[in-house]
Structure formats: structure tokens, C-alpha cells
Design an enzyme around this catalytic site. Structure first.
Site, PDB file in Angstrom:
ATOM      1  N   ASP A  13      96.144  -3.477  59.510  1.00  0.00           N
ATOM      2  CA  ASP A  13      95.449  -4.767  60.024  1.00  0.00           C
ATOM      3  C   ASP A  13      94.099  -4.179  61.306  1.00  0.00           C
ATOM      4  O   ASP A  13      94.459  -4.452  62.466  1.00  0.00           O
ATOM      5  CB  ASP A  13      96.850  -5.318  60.625  1.00  0.00           C
ATOM      6  CG  ASP A  13      97.887  -5.530  59.972  1.00  0.00           C
ATOM      7  OD1 ASP A  13      97.063  -6.678  58.480  1.00  0.00           O
ATOM      8  OD2 ASP A  13      99.029  -5.403  59.971  1.00  0.00           O
ATOM      9  N   HIS A  43      93.514  -9.444  54.850  1.00  0.00           N
ATOM     10  CA  HIS A  43      92.834  -9.805  55.709  1.00  0.00           C
ATOM     11  C   HIS A  43      92.886 -10.569  56.391  1.00  0.00           C
ATOM     12  O   HIS A  43      92.574 -11.644  55.544  1.00  0.00           O
ATOM     13  CB  HIS A  43      91.948  -9.078  54.428  1.00  0.00           C
ATOM     14  CG  HIS A  43      91.971  -8.203  53.541  1.00  0.00           C
ATOM     15  ND1 HIS A  43      92.130  -6.797  54.326  1.00  0.00           N
ATOM     16  CD2 HIS A  43      91.624  -7.274  52.550  1.00  0.00           C
ATOM     17  CE1 HIS A  43      91.812  -5.733  53.609  1.00  0.00           C
ATOM     18  NE2 HIS A  43      92.262  -5.999  52.506  1.00  0.00           N
TER      19      HIS A  43
HETATM   20  P1  GTP Z   1      95.532  -5.620  56.028  1.00  0.00           P
HETATM   21  O1  GTP Z   1      94.543  -5.208  54.557  1.00  0.00           O
HETATM   22  O2  GTP Z   1      95.977  -6.320  56.751  1.00  0.00           O
HETATM   23  O3  GTP Z   1      95.379  -4.100  56.886  1.00  0.00           O
HETATM   24  O4  GTP Z   1      94.405  -5.997  57.296  1.00  0.00           O
HETATM   25  P2  GTP Z   1      93.092  -5.412  57.385  1.00  0.00           P
HETATM   26  O5  GTP Z   1      91.831  -4.747  58.524  1.00  0.00           O
HETATM   27  O6  GTP Z   1      92.369  -6.920  57.285  1.00  0.00           O
HETATM   28  O7  GTP Z   1      93.430  -6.851  59.248  1.00  0.00           O
HETATM   29  P3  GTP Z   1      93.929  -7.868  59.806  1.00  0.00           P
HETATM   30  O8  GTP Z   1      93.117  -9.138  59.090  1.00  0.00           O
HETATM   31  O9  GTP Z   1      95.187  -8.290  59.219  1.00  0.00           O
HETATM   32  O10 GTP Z   1      93.848  -7.945  61.036  1.00  0.00           O
HETATM   33  C1  GTP Z   1      92.805  -7.845  62.183  1.00  0.00           C
HETATM   34  C2  GTP Z   1      92.908  -9.244  63.324  1.00  0.00           C
HETATM   35  O11 GTP Z   1      91.746  -9.072  64.390  1.00  0.00           O
HETATM   36  C3  GTP Z   1      92.285 -10.107  62.105  1.00  0.00           C
HETATM   37  O12 GTP Z   1      93.436 -11.611  62.650  1.00  0.00           O
HETATM   38  C4  GTP Z   1      91.345  -9.950  62.464  1.00  0.00           C
HETATM   39  O13 GTP Z   1      90.460 -11.678  62.446  1.00  0.00           O
HETATM   40  C5  GTP Z   1      90.729  -9.874  64.180  1.00  0.00           C
HETATM   41  N1  GTP Z   1      89.921  -9.443  63.969  1.00  0.00           N
HETATM   42  C6  GTP Z   1      88.604  -8.547  63.984  1.00  0.00           C
HETATM   43  N2  GTP Z   1      88.084  -7.843  64.300  1.00  0.00           N
HETATM   44  C7  GTP Z   1      87.747  -8.400  65.237  1.00  0.00           C
HETATM   45  C8  GTP Z   1      87.093  -8.204  66.759  1.00  0.00           C
HETATM   46  O14 GTP Z   1      86.427  -7.240  67.049  1.00  0.00           O
HETATM   47  N3  GTP Z   1      87.898  -9.449  67.768  1.00  0.00           N
HETATM   48  C9  GTP Z   1      88.923  -9.620  67.871  1.00  0.00           C
HETATM   49  N4  GTP Z   1      89.454  -9.977  69.088  1.00  0.00           N
HETATM   50  N5  GTP Z   1      89.197  -9.742  66.743  1.00  0.00           N
HETATM   51  C10 GTP Z   1      88.950  -9.693  65.210  1.00  0.00           C
HETATM   52  P1  IMP Z   2     105.310  -2.717  51.448  1.00  0.00           P
HETATM   53  O1  IMP Z   2     104.101  -2.078  51.492  1.00  0.00           O
HETATM   54  O2  IMP Z   2     105.391  -4.201  51.287  1.00  0.00           O
HETATM   55  O3  IMP Z   2     106.715  -2.115  50.695  1.00  0.00           O
HETATM   56  O4  IMP Z   2     105.644  -2.311  53.924  1.00  0.00           O
HETATM   57  C1  IMP Z   2     106.161  -1.574  53.728  1.00  0.00           C
HETATM   58  C2  IMP Z   2     105.223  -0.736  55.082  1.00  0.00           C
HETATM   59  O5  IMP Z   2     103.989  -1.205  55.047  1.00  0.00           O
HETATM   60  C3  IMP Z   2     105.905  -1.764  56.182  1.00  0.00           C
HETATM   61  O6  IMP Z   2     106.216  -1.415  57.282  1.00  0.00           O
HETATM   62  C4  IMP Z   2     105.109  -2.997  55.749  1.00  0.00           C
HETATM   63  O7  IMP Z   2     104.616  -3.883  57.695  1.00  0.00           O
HETATM   64  C5  IMP Z   2     103.840  -2.207  56.325  1.00  0.00           C
HETATM   65  N1  IMP Z   2     102.400  -2.812  55.470  1.00  0.00           N
HETATM   66  C6  IMP Z   2     102.006  -2.863  53.721  1.00  0.00           C
HETATM   67  N2  IMP Z   2     100.883  -4.030  53.670  1.00  0.00           N
HETATM   68  C7  IMP Z   2     100.718  -3.502  54.347  1.00  0.00           C
HETATM   69  C8  IMP Z   2      99.587  -4.402  55.460  1.00  0.00           C
HETATM   70  O8  IMP Z   2      97.930  -5.041  54.560  1.00  0.00           O
HETATM   71  N3  IMP Z   2      98.627  -4.154  56.660  1.00  0.00           N
HETATM   72  C9  IMP Z   2     100.392  -4.255  57.626  1.00  0.00           C
HETATM   73  N4  IMP Z   2     101.039  -3.096  57.468  1.00  0.00           N
HETATM   74  C10 IMP Z   2     100.829  -3.517  55.814  1.00  0.00           C
HETATM   75 MG    MG Z   3      96.197  -7.115  57.431  1.00  0.00          MG
END
Ligand code: GTP
Ligand code: IMP
Ligand code: MG
Length: 339
Positions: A13, A43
Site C-alpha cells: 500500500d 492497487h
Molecule cells: P498494494 O498492491 O495493495 O500493496 O497497494 P498499492 O501500493 O497500489 O497502494 P494502495 O493503492 O492500496 O494504497 C495507496 C493509497 O494512497 C491509495 O488510496 C492511493 O490512491 C493513495 N495515493 C497514492 N499516492 C498518493 C499521493 O501521492 N498522495 C495522496 N494523497 N494519496 C496517494
Molecule cells: P495474505 O497475503 O492474504 O496471506 O496476508 C498476509 C499478510 O500480508 C497480512 O498482514 C495482509 O494484510 C498482508 N498483505 C497481503 N497483501 C497485501 C497488500 O497488497 N497490501 C498490504 N498488505 C497486504
Molecule cells: Mg493496496
């Protein structure tokens, strides 16, 4: 030709979705290939005012000229895969999205096992998406593969062959990782981790690209750090403190409240070392320093933000090349030309 990998530097995230959207829309790679664990990821992509939450299809889909591939190392949930093909229909994803025929399949039973497991769901805090049980079946060599199931008919390909041929023909490939360094089965906070290594080397292996072919490894860090699920968290702050700083967060897939902490420099250094980072993308700078919201020019950043960036570069010895100042693709400062 270039072959770049983007991975998360924290506990997932970090805003990978946003960075991938920006990089793919601007650089227009011929192939965008999704690595990582599987549909446990969530994402977020914000593009021209529209918001998407994605679990399986590569986040670079906004670049409509690219083939979107899912590497053999990634678990495929056909239900999620097919749902997202419909969800993103206006981007012509049905004609250009393919999973490797060797991807292991997540079945209903894997999701049930994940959610019924006190160890996975309660103790570790898994996402309940079936990834742990499916990877365990894969190790036991009883999982089904994408090439064997009817739901994936018409959507499978030989991903390493396509990717390596593209590189031979001087075309560009972008590999997007999921999750983050702290969740790596090898290098993360075991046992509070996901079911696989999440570093750049594994991302390359997921796609079937050898390490000699990789140009850049971009590691994404958020300006603070979050964690969903259980496990150690050195720099955690209370939810009240997070609210005061306006950096509280909720998960894309599970809607769970994310635990929040301040930037962890030690984790960042280790993450850069083990990933072999050549560049850092720093996101959510606007949430920590609201005065720089939507700023697109480095010179307009405050001294405070510039000092923070200098500190990260000084400690990790890796240049910060992408600075994200808002969730939309456009809210980005790109310093790659200055390398
Ligand atoms: P995973 O693959 O689950 O690890 O996720 P991710 O790395 O793609 O991130 P995810 O989208 O779950 O969470 C990031 C959050 O921050 C989202 O709500 C985005 O829209 C937001 N976001 C990303 N970059 C920025 C930024 O520069 N500013 C703000 N305000 N929000 C952002
Ligand atoms: P699992 O991958 O669903 O088995 O989860 C194992 C751990 O990884 C838990 O703490 C989840 O919250 C974390 N996790 C898995 N995928 C993500 C992701 O995409 N973003 C944030 N946490 C994750
Ligand atoms: Mg995410």
C-alpha cells in the site's frame, strides 16, 4: 530497450498503483507484466478523474497500447480476473490481457480455507483472498494451473517467451510488483508476512526474466508507513496521532483500517539493499506536508520537504526520482531526467 521493475518498499500500500499508472502512461512500454503474490493486492489507480481499485490486472492498463501480462509466479483467481476484464472494458483489456498458462489457480476452497484458518486469518491477519492456501497447494504440487481450467480459456499465454522476445527486439517491458518488502516471506517480519518473497529478484522470476536483463529497480515508499494485519511495527503511532496528522488510511481490498507509523529509515535502507534499488518513488508527500498538494515542480516544494528527500537519499544512497503529491496520475514530480 529497457526492462524496469517497480516494487513496494514497506508493508504494501505504498501507492504502487499510482506510480505504475504514471510511469506506464508516460513511458509507454510495449509490455506491462504483473508480478507478486496474487489478488491479495489492492492497487488504486486515479486517472483523469476516474478511480479504480484493482487486484489482478496490471495497474498500467491506462496505457492502452501495451500488452498486459500476468507472470507465472502470480496466483490467478479466475473470478477476480474475469470481473476486472469487464470492469475495465473501456480500456480494451479483453484483447490484450493474458496470464501465463503456468499460473496457479485460486479456487473457492482456498478462500474458504484462508478465512476459516485461525492461524492465517486471525493471527496473521491475512486478506482472506486464498493466496496462502493456494501457494501451499502449489508447493505441494496439487494446485491447478491456468492452462488447465476452462474459465481461463482464451486468456493464457507464454509470458516469458513474449517478454524475452520483446526485449530481443528492442521493445520496452515494465514489471509491476505487489505487496512490499516487509511482507516478504524471506526478508519480512516472519511469520507476519505473505506467502512468498516480494523483492525485485522474485518479481523478475515471476515473469521469467533473468537478472541480467533488468535495467532499473524502482522502490516505492510512502512518506509515512502503514501496515494492515498483525505483526511488529517499529515506528507505529496511535490512531489518534495519525488522525491529528491527517494520515489515517483504510484498505482497498478489505476496507480494514491501516495501522500507521512514521517513516522507518532502517527498513528503507534494508529494503533498498535487498531490492538492489536504483531509484526511489516517494508517495503521499502531500498528506504529510499539505502545502505541497498537487505540486508538479520540484522548485515549488517547501524546504522541509526537500530536507526530508535529501535525508532519504543520504541514508539509502539511492536517488528519489519520482515524488507523488496527490493520488491522481498527474500529481507527480518526475526527476528522472536529472539522473
Ligand atoms: P498494494 O498492491 O495493495 O500493496 O497497494 P498499492 O501500493 O497500489 O497502494 P494502495 O493503492 O492500496 O494504497 C495507496 C493509497 O494512497 C491509495 O488510496 C492511493 O490512491 C493513495 N495515493 C497514492 N499516492 C498518493 C499521493 O501521492 N498522495 C495522496 N494523497 N494519496 C496517494
Ligand atoms: P495474505 O497475503 O492474504 O496471506 O496476508 C498476509 C499478510 O500480508 C497480512 O498482514 C495482509 O494484510 C498482508 N498483505 C497481503 N497483501 C497485501 C497488500 O497488497 N497490501 C498490504 N498488505 C497486504
Ligand atoms: Mg493496496
Amino acid at each position: 530497450m529497457t526492462c524496469n521493475i517497480l516494487v513496494g518498499g514497506g508493508w504494501g500500500d505504498e501507492g504502487k498503483g499510482k506510480c505504475i499508472t504514471y510511469l506506464c502512461y508516460n513511458d509507454k512500454p510495449d509490455i506491462i507484466a504483473r508480478a507478486g503474490v496474487g489478488p491479495n493486492a489492492g492497487h488504486s489507480v486515479e486517472f483523469h478523474g476516474d478511480k479504480y481499485g484493482l487486484r489482478m490486472i496490471p495497474s498500467g492498463f491506462v496505457h492502452t497500447g501495451a500488452r498486459l501480462l500476468v507472470g507465472a509466479g502470480v496466483l490467478v483467481d479466475p473470478e477476480v480476473f474475469l470481473y476486472e476484464l469487464d470492469y475495465l472494458d473501456k480500456y480494451n483489456v479483453k484483447e490484450r490481457t493474458f496470464a501465463d498458462y503456468r499460473c496457479a489457480i485460486i479456487e473457492k476452497e482456498h478462500k474458504e480455507r484462508d478465512r476459516a484458518s485461525d492461524h492465517l486469518f486471525k493471527k496473521i491477519g491475512s486478506t482472506g483472498s486464498g493466496c496462502g492456501p493456494a501457494n501451499s497447494d502449489r508447493v505441494m504440487r496439487v494446485a491447478k494451473l491456468a492452462g488447465e481450467v476452462d474459465e481461463m480459456k482464451g486468456y493464457t499465454a507464454d509470458v516469458p517467451l513474449e517478454v524475452n522476445q520483446a526485449l530481443d527486439e528492442d521493445r520496452d517491458v515494465f514489471i509491476e510488483g505487489s505487496q512490499g518488502f516487509g511482507l516478504s516471506l524471506y526478508y519480512g517480519t516472519y511469520p507476519f508476512v505473505t506467502s512468498k518473497d516480494t523483492t525485485a529478484s522474485s518479481a523478475a522470476a515471476d515473469i521469467g526474466v533473468g537478472p541480467t536483463r533488468i535495467d532499473d529497480v524502482i522502490v516505492v515508499f510512502k512518506s509515512y508507513i502503514t501496515r494492515v494485519g498483525e505483526g511488529p511495527f517499529r515506528t507505529e503511532i496511535s490512531q489518534e496521532e495519525a488522525e491529528k496528522m491527517h494520515i489515517e488510511e483504510y484498505g482497498t481490498v478489505t476496507g480494514r483500517r491501516r495501522r500507521v507509523g512514521i517513516f522507518d529509515m532502517e527498513l528503507a535502507k534494508e529494503s533498498c539493499m535487498i531490492n538492489g534499488a536504483t531509484q526511489i518513488a516517494l508517495t503521499c508527500v502531500d498528506r504529510l506536508y499539505p502545502q505541497c498538494e498537487r505540486v508538479k515542480d520540484y522548485s515549488k516544494l517547501s524546504m522541509e520537504v526537500k530536507r526530508f528527500i535529501d535525508e532519504i537519499e543520504g541514508e539509502t544512497k539511492v536517488p528519489v526520482t519520482i515524488i507523488s503529491t496527490g493520488p491522481d496520475m498527474e500529481d507527480t514530480i518526475d526527476l528522472r531526467d536529472e539522473l
